[in-house]
Design a protein around this motif. Structure first.
Motif, PDB file in Angstrom:
ATOM      1  N   GLN A   1     -25.119  -4.772 -18.416  1.00  0.00           N
ATOM      2  CA  GLN A   1     -24.030  -3.826 -18.702  1.00  0.00           C
ATOM      3  C   GLN A   1     -24.268  -2.466 -18.040  1.00  0.00           C
ATOM      4  OE1 GLN A   1     -23.075  -3.740 -22.993  1.00  0.00           O
ATOM      5  NE2 GLN A   1     -24.200  -5.655 -23.133  1.00  0.00           N
ATOM      6  N   GLY A   2     -25.401  -2.342 -17.340  1.00  0.00           N
ATOM      7  CA  GLY A   2     -25.631  -1.097 -16.617  1.00  0.00           C
ATOM      8  C   GLY A   2     -26.794  -0.263 -17.096  1.00  0.00           C
ATOM      9  N   LEU A   3     -27.661  -0.813 -17.955  1.00  0.00           N
ATOM     10  CA  LEU A   3     -28.860  -0.083 -18.387  1.00  0.00           C
ATOM     11  C   LEU A   3     -30.022  -0.450 -17.477  1.00  0.00           C
ATOM     12  CD1 LEU A   3     -30.531   1.655 -20.431  1.00  0.00           C
ATOM     13  CD2 LEU A   3     -31.076  -0.503 -21.571  1.00  0.00           C
ATOM     14  N   GLU A   4     -30.794   0.551 -17.098  1.00  0.00           N
ATOM     15  CA  GLU A   4     -32.037   0.316 -16.366  1.00  0.00           C
ATOM     16  C   GLU A   4     -33.148   1.051 -17.108  1.00  0.00           C
ATOM     17  OE1 GLU A   4     -33.677  -1.936 -14.195  1.00  0.00           O
ATOM     18  OE2 GLU A   4     -31.943  -1.585 -12.927  1.00  0.00           O
TER      19      GLU A   4
ATOM     20  N   TYR B   1     -31.099  11.877  -9.702  1.00  0.00           N
ATOM     21  CA  TYR B   1     -30.922  11.250  -8.392  1.00  0.00           C
ATOM     22  C   TYR B   1     -31.542  12.057  -7.256  1.00  0.00           C
ATOM     23  CZ  TYR B   1     -27.488   8.658 -11.124  1.00  0.00           C
ATOM     24  OH  TYR B   1     -26.865   7.916 -12.085  1.00  0.00           O
ATOM     25  N   ASP B   2     -31.944  13.285  -7.543  1.00  0.00           N
ATOM     26  CA  ASP B   2     -32.560  14.137  -6.525  1.00  0.00           C
ATOM     27  C   ASP B   2     -34.043  13.824  -6.315  1.00  0.00           C
ATOM     28  OD1 ASP B   2     -30.128  15.465  -6.289  1.00  0.00           O
ATOM     29  OD2 ASP B   2     -30.673  16.966  -7.786  1.00  0.00           O
ATOM     30  N   PHE B   3     -34.570  12.847  -7.061  1.00  0.00           N
ATOM     31  CA  PHE B   3     -36.008  12.580  -7.034  1.00  0.00           C
ATOM     32  C   PHE B   3     -36.337  11.207  -6.469  1.00  0.00           C
ATOM     33  CE2 PHE B   3     -35.133  15.674 -10.272  1.00  0.00           C
ATOM     34  CZ  PHE B   3     -36.077  16.649 -10.007  1.00  0.00           C
ATOM     35  N   ALA B   4     -37.592  11.050  -6.121  1.00  0.00           N
ATOM     36  CA  ALA B   4     -38.132   9.757  -5.694  1.00  0.00           C
ATOM     37  C   ALA B   4     -39.473   9.581  -6.392  1.00  0.00           C
ATOM     38  CB  ALA B   4     -38.321   9.732  -4.181  1.00  0.00           C
ATOM     39  N   ALA B   5     -39.915   8.339  -6.519  1.00  0.00           N
ATOM     40  CA  ALA B   5     -41.227   8.052  -7.116  1.00  0.00           C
ATOM     41  C   ALA B   5     -41.739   6.756  -6.512  1.00  0.00           C
ATOM     42  CB  ALA B   5     -41.083   7.918  -8.633  1.00  0.00           C
ATOM     43  N   ARG B   6     -43.052   6.572  -6.548  1.00  0.00           N
ATOM     44  CA  ARG B   6     -43.641   5.327  -6.046  1.00  0.00           C
ATOM     45  C   ARG B   6     -43.564   4.263  -7.137  1.00  0.00           C
ATOM     46  NH1 ARG B   6     -45.013   5.492  -1.394  1.00  0.00           N
ATOM     47  NH2 ARG B   6     -45.834   7.271  -0.302  1.00  0.00           N
ATOM     48  N   ASP B   7     -43.094   3.070  -6.755  1.00  0.00           N
ATOM     49  CA  ASP B   7     -43.099   1.989  -7.738  1.00  0.00           C
ATOM     50  C   ASP B   7     -44.529   1.469  -7.895  1.00  0.00           C
ATOM     51  OD1 ASP B   7     -43.622   0.083  -5.729  1.00  0.00           O
ATOM     52  OD2 ASP B   7     -41.539  -0.582  -5.624  1.00  0.00           O
ATOM     53  N   ILE B   8     -44.704   0.561  -8.835  1.00  0.00           N
ATOM     54  CA  ILE B   8     -46.064   0.124  -9.176  1.00  0.00           C
ATOM     55  C   ILE B   8     -46.729  -0.640  -8.027  1.00  0.00           C
ATOM     56  CG2 ILE B   8     -45.526  -2.088 -10.294  1.00  0.00           C
ATOM     57  CD1 ILE B   8     -47.458  -0.508 -12.621  1.00  0.00           C
TER      58      ILE B   8
ATOM     59  N   ARG C   1     -24.706   7.925 -16.709  1.00  0.00           N
ATOM     60  CA  ARG C   1     -24.352   7.339 -15.412  1.00  0.00           C
ATOM     61  C   ARG C   1     -24.206   8.384 -14.303  1.00  0.00           C
ATOM     62  NH1 ARG C   1     -22.623   1.856 -15.636  1.00  0.00           N
ATOM     63  NH2 ARG C   1     -22.212   1.101 -17.713  1.00  0.00           N
ATOM     64  N   ASP C   2     -24.128   9.661 -14.685  1.00  0.00           N
ATOM     65  CA  ASP C   2     -24.021  10.739 -13.694  1.00  0.00           C
ATOM     66  C   ASP C   2     -25.378  11.347 -13.355  1.00  0.00           C
ATOM     67  OD1 ASP C   2     -21.197  10.506 -13.641  1.00  0.00           O
ATOM     68  OD2 ASP C   2     -21.060  11.736 -15.443  1.00  0.00           O
ATOM     69  N   GLY C   3     -26.454  10.793 -13.908  1.00  0.00           N
ATOM     70  CA  GLY C   3     -27.790  11.305 -13.621  1.00  0.00           C
ATOM     71  C   GLY C   3     -28.185  12.510 -14.461  1.00  0.00           C
TER      72      GLY C   3
ATOM     73  N   MET D   1     -34.538   7.602  -6.776  1.00  0.00           N
ATOM     74  CA  MET D   1     -33.825   7.494  -8.042  1.00  0.00           C
ATOM     75  C   MET D   1     -32.317   7.319  -7.787  1.00  0.00           C
ATOM     76  SD  MET D   1     -35.946   7.466 -10.576  1.00  0.00           S
ATOM     77  CE  MET D   1     -37.293   6.715  -9.668  1.00  0.00           C
ATOM     78  N   ALA D   2     -31.851   7.778  -6.629  1.00  0.00           N
ATOM     79  CA  ALA D   2     -30.429   7.615  -6.269  1.00  0.00           C
ATOM     80  C   ALA D   2     -30.047   6.133  -6.191  1.00  0.00           C
ATOM     81  CB  ALA D   2     -30.135   8.314  -4.945  1.00  0.00           C
ATOM     82  N   ASP D   3     -31.037   5.249  -6.040  1.00  0.00           N
ATOM     83  CA  ASP D   3     -30.755   3.809  -6.030  1.00  0.00           C
ATOM     84  C   ASP D   3     -30.181   3.350  -7.373  1.00  0.00           C
ATOM     85  OD1 ASP D   3     -31.821   3.835  -3.495  1.00  0.00           O
ATOM     86  OD2 ASP D   3     -33.641   2.732  -4.027  1.00  0.00           O
ATOM     87  N   TYR D   4     -30.388   4.159  -8.412  1.00  0.00           N
ATOM     88  CA  TYR D   4     -29.917   3.809  -9.760  1.00  0.00           C
ATOM     89  C   TYR D   4     -28.604   4.509 -10.118  1.00  0.00           C
ATOM     90  CZ  TYR D   4     -34.636   1.983 -10.203  1.00  0.00           C
ATOM     91  OH  TYR D   4     -35.799   1.290 -10.000  1.00  0.00           O
ATOM     92  N   LYS D   5     -27.962   5.122  -9.122  1.00  0.00           N
ATOM     93  CA  LYS D   5     -26.690   5.825  -9.373  1.00  0.00           C
ATOM     94  C   LYS D   5     -25.704   4.918 -10.091  1.00  0.00           C
ATOM     95  CE  LYS D   5     -25.825   9.734  -6.476  1.00  0.00           C
ATOM     96  NZ  LYS D   5     -25.868  10.221  -5.145  1.00  0.00           N
ATOM     97  N   GLY D   6     -25.030   5.495 -11.077  1.00  0.00           N
ATOM     98  CA  GLY D   6     -24.014   4.744 -11.800  1.00  0.00           C
ATOM     99  C   GLY D   6     -24.556   3.920 -12.954  1.00  0.00           C
ATOM    100  N   GLN D   7     -25.870   3.941 -13.149  1.00  0.00           N
ATOM    101  CA  GLN D   7     -26.458   3.210 -14.263  1.00  0.00           C
ATOM    102  C   GLN D   7     -26.952   4.187 -15.324  1.00  0.00           C
ATOM    103  OE1 GLN D   7     -29.148   0.860 -11.603  1.00  0.00           O
ATOM    104  NE2 GLN D   7     -28.342  -0.838 -12.793  1.00  0.00           N
ATOM    105  N   VAL D   8     -27.045   3.693 -16.555  1.00  0.00           N
ATOM    106  CA  VAL D   8     -27.660   4.457 -17.634  1.00  0.00           C
ATOM    107  C   VAL D   8     -29.162   4.187 -17.533  1.00  0.00           C
ATOM    108  CG1 VAL D   8     -27.882   4.673 -20.144  1.00  0.00           C
ATOM    109  CG2 VAL D   8     -25.626   4.297 -19.108  1.00  0.00           C
TER     110      VAL D   8
END
Length: 161
Positions: free
Chosen positions: A57-60, A7-14, A136-138, A21-28
């Motif tokens: 169910q929480g997978l990304e 969650y400490d990182f960021a990346a450019r989407d396509i 889910r905890d990153g 990456m914090a946008d995905y908090k709580g997901q596998v």
């Protein structure tokens, strides 16, 4: 402060947008370096299947194209996006092309490799379709070689969901 989770990182989407990456908090998360012209490219089908089946169910699944292995993803982001969508129906998040090894390796992959070492303790990503499983905890909880098919990781993913 050292980075402690994905969650400490960021990346450019396509499409070129900065994504936290914090946008995905709580997901596998299943983070994969992909390529369009690789013997393992048909794994897009298995990744999409996991995304469809377990996404609710929480997978990304997060795909990161990489051209560091025998020039197997030379196209630009737009062409890669079209290829994945048209040939494999990919609708999970794809990111802008990155390096996973070397001096220009994306910071996210530097972190993933440090958290989950490969064979014989090596950090280097050996080939396309190396997969990193994040809870889910990153925290990185697994690393799978390109030869491991997405469906063979399903049981490990389900344990985290």
């Amino acid at each position: 402060m050292a980075n402690s989770s994905v969650y400490d990182f960021a990346a450019r989407d396509i499409k070129g947008n900065e994504k936290q990456m914090a946008d995905y908090k709580g997901q596998v998360l299943l983070i994969v370096n992909t390529a369009s012209k690789c013997g393992f490219t048909p794994q897009f089908e298995g990744l999409q299947s996991l995304h469809k089946e377990l996404g609710g169910q929480g997978l990304e699944v997060l795909g990161f194209p990489c051209n560091q292995f025998m020039n197997q993803d030379p196209a630009d982001d737009d062409a890669i996006s079209q290829f994945c969508s048209l040939n494999y129906g990919v609708d999970f998040p794809m990111f802008s092309k990155v390096d996973v090894n070397g001096d220009n390796a994306h910071p996210l992959f530097q972190f993933l490799k440090g958290e989950a070492k490969g064979l014989l303790g090596s950090e280097k990503v050996k080939w396309n379709f190396t997969k990193f499983l994040v809870n889910r905890d990153g925290k990185v909880v697994g690393r799978y070689p390109p030869t491991t098919k997405p469906e063979d990781i399903k049981a490990d993913i389900k344990k985290l969901l």
